[in-house]
Design an enzyme around this catalytic site. Structure first.
Site, PDB file in Angstrom:
ATOM      1  N   SER A 253       0.851  -1.180   0.000  1.00 43.67           N
ATOM      2  CA  SER A 253       0.000   0.000   0.000  1.00 43.67           C
ATOM      3  C   SER A 253       0.891   1.236   0.000  1.00 43.67           C
ATOM      4  O   SER A 253       1.882   1.293   0.733  1.00 43.67           O
ATOM      5  CB  SER A 253      -0.920   0.009   1.224  1.00 43.67           C
ATOM      6  OG  SER A 253      -1.825   1.102   1.177  1.00 43.67           O
ATOM      7  N   GLU A 254       0.516   2.239  -0.814  1.00 48.39           N
ATOM      8  CA  GLU A 254       1.380   3.400  -1.015  1.00 48.39           C
ATOM      9  C   GLU A 254       1.690   4.155   0.269  1.00 48.39           C
ATOM     10  O   GLU A 254       2.700   4.865   0.352  1.00 48.39           O
ATOM     11  CB  GLU A 254       0.741   4.395  -1.999  1.00 48.39           C
ATOM     12  CG  GLU A 254       0.469   3.853  -3.381  1.00 48.39           C
ATOM     13  CD  GLU A 254      -0.983   3.453  -3.552  1.00 48.39           C
ATOM     14  OE1 GLU A 254      -1.672   4.052  -4.395  1.00 48.39           O
ATOM     15  OE2 GLU A 254      -1.428   2.541  -2.812  1.00 48.39           O
ATOM     16  N   ASN A 255       0.809   4.051   1.274  1.00 46.93           N
ATOM     17  CA  ASN A 255       1.036   4.799   2.518  1.00 46.93           C
ATOM     18  C   ASN A 255       2.025   4.117   3.447  1.00 46.93           C
ATOM     19  O   ASN A 255       2.225   4.556   4.571  1.00 46.93           O
ATOM     20  CB  ASN A 255      -0.291   5.055   3.243  1.00 46.93           C
ATOM     21  CG  ASN A 255      -0.998   3.773   3.639  1.00 46.93           C
ATOM     22  OD1 ASN A 255      -1.072   2.838   2.850  1.00 46.93           O
ATOM     23  ND2 ASN A 255      -1.532   3.722   4.839  1.00 46.93           N
ATOM     24  N   SER A 295       8.052   3.854   0.229  1.00 53.69           N
ATOM     25  CA  SER A 295       7.036   3.096  -0.490  1.00 53.69           C
ATOM     26  C   SER A 295       7.084   3.363  -1.985  1.00 53.69           C
ATOM     27  O   SER A 295       7.066   2.439  -2.805  1.00 53.69           O
ATOM     28  CB  SER A 295       5.651   3.456   0.066  1.00 53.69           C
ATOM     29  OG  SER A 295       4.638   2.741  -0.613  1.00 53.69           O
TER      30      SER A 295
END
Length: 426
Positions: A253-255, A295
């Protein structure tokens, strides 16, 4: 950046008209933010999320600019993204074209870094020297932001004596921190409380949601054992609930999460454990947390094998549009522009075959601003599965149950060829 809940965080400054311009990647569900932007009260500079993370990291590291492939061939490169609307709906300020460069035969855009007079950061723990620890997915933009301000002010849930934090557990050293404030009211609002649905629960869902689940169950068959994959906001994120139990897939997940599991049960909900869409999630054994700049380094560095994204429009050559309807709807590009710009990542788009008015969403050319150029490898809709064949166009691979080739042809806005073995498979 902006908080996506009205009246919370930076939303308080929006409500009192104290924000002139916002640099953000995703507007999300903040209705007041969207209203001010579309009515011309607020200037918004929309930036791909990975680019935003790197702008902040570079600003904190004293690097004035950098090159990235993210956004090549889109309005990010050429300019033209609305920054400020007039009251009559016309655009007063557009984004400007970027400088470009060529390295090893590949084109890149130049992005200028960001630093600020103040950086406001939320930490889980801080010691009296300013060393910081973030909890779970709350690392995200906090870590790079802490380095990018002339004055960094930290609100910590807990302030501990020097020596209580182990050196190898510290995320941000105190050299970056100037002030620490103890959090007096540690209320953590959950933007999208999302819990796991059992099969019986699915049967009672509205028809539109059942159709989405049908699409995403087919998309889940794209996963291979040992794959690293990223799931976009919305429908694609549902795929985590339908991975074959006989294989292991590492969802990113990008976060700042690697090893996402299914949505939690109500007893497992943790406000510090969310995905990029602000939905509550779980993490599998062996998972890890990191900052947003790390990320997107994984994404740009082609470490992600496959990305599953939603789409508003896809062209016959694999162009994707999925982040804005100018003058009407703006969510922001989030991390999608970064994801589709990674040449080593397979891109699968999940979407309804037609809009609510019946018009096709798969077209000869996209009419909306592009997320990426010739970036889509496969399209999965409620009617069929298309492959994008470079230099040739669309190939109809599979049909949904009850759909015929003629029905797909009538609902598609471009020509395509049909595989010799096409059949109903989902």
């Amino acid at each position: 950046m902006t908080n996506k809940i009205d009246g919370v965080g930076l939303g308080k400054l929006l409500n009192t008209r104290q924000v002139k311009r916002m640099v953000a990647s995703y507007v999300g569900e903040n209705k007041e933010f969207a209203r001010q932007y579309l009515s011309g009260e607020l200037e918004v500079e929309l930036v791909p999320q990975g680019t935003l993370a790197e702008k902040i990291r570079s600003g904190g590291a004293g690097i004035p600019a950098f090159y990235t492939h993210t956004g090549i061939g889109t309005l990010v490169e050429t300019g033209g993204i609305p920054i400020k609307y007039a009251k009559n709906g016309d655009v007063e300020i557009f984004s400007q074209p970027h400088c470009t460069g060529v390295f090893d035969g590949k084109r890149y855009v130049m992005e200028e870094s960001i630093s600020g007079d103040y950086a406001l950061v939320k930490a889980w723990k801080a010691d009296e020297l300013g060393n910081l620890v973030f909890r779970a997915s709350a690392n995200n933009f906090n870590a790079p932001m802490a380095t990018a301000g002339k004055v960094t002010i930290v609100e910590a849930e807990e302030i501990v004596p020097v020596g209580e934090l182990k050196p190898d557990q510290i995320h941000i050293p105190g050299i970056h921190v100037h002030r620490i404030i103890k959090c007096e009211k540690n209320e953590k609002k959950i933007e999208k409380l999302t819990v796991r649905q059992d099969q019986a629960g699915e049967a009672g869902l509205p028809a539109a949601m059942q159709k989405r689940i049908r699409i995403i169950k087919r998309a889940a068959r794209e996963f291979k054992d040992g794959m690293y994959a990223n799931l976009g906001i919305g429908m694609p994120m549902l795929a985590s609930n339908y991975i074959d139990p006989g294989i292991t897939v590492y969802l990113q997940s990008e976060n700042g999460v690697l090893g996402l599991g299914p949505f939690p049960t109500r007893s497992e909900v943790d406000p510090d454990l969310i995905n990029a869409g602000k939905e509550t999630v779980t993490v599998l054994q062996g998972g890890s947390f990191f900052s947003s700049d790390v990320s997107f380094g994984m994404i740009r560095g082609n470490r992600i094998d496959m990305s599953v994204l939603g789409g508003m429009e896809v062209s016959q050559t694999g162009d994707l549009a999925n982040w804005i309807v100018p003058g009407k709807m703006v969510k922001g590009m989030g991390g999608a522009v970064d994801l589709v710009s990674a040449s080593g990542t397979r891109v699968v788009v999940t979407m309804d075959h037609c809009s609510k008015d019946g018009s096709p969403k798969i077209l000869k050319r996209c009419t909306l601003p592009l997320t990426g150029v010739e970036c889509v490898n496969r399209i999965i809709t409620d009617m069929c599965v298309f492959d994008v064949v470079p230099g040739k166009g669309l190939l109809l691979r599979e049909l949904a149950s009850g759909c015929s080739v003629d029905q797909v042809r009538a609902a598609t806005g471009c020509e395509f060829t049909v595989a010799s073995d096409v059949a109903e498979t989902f």
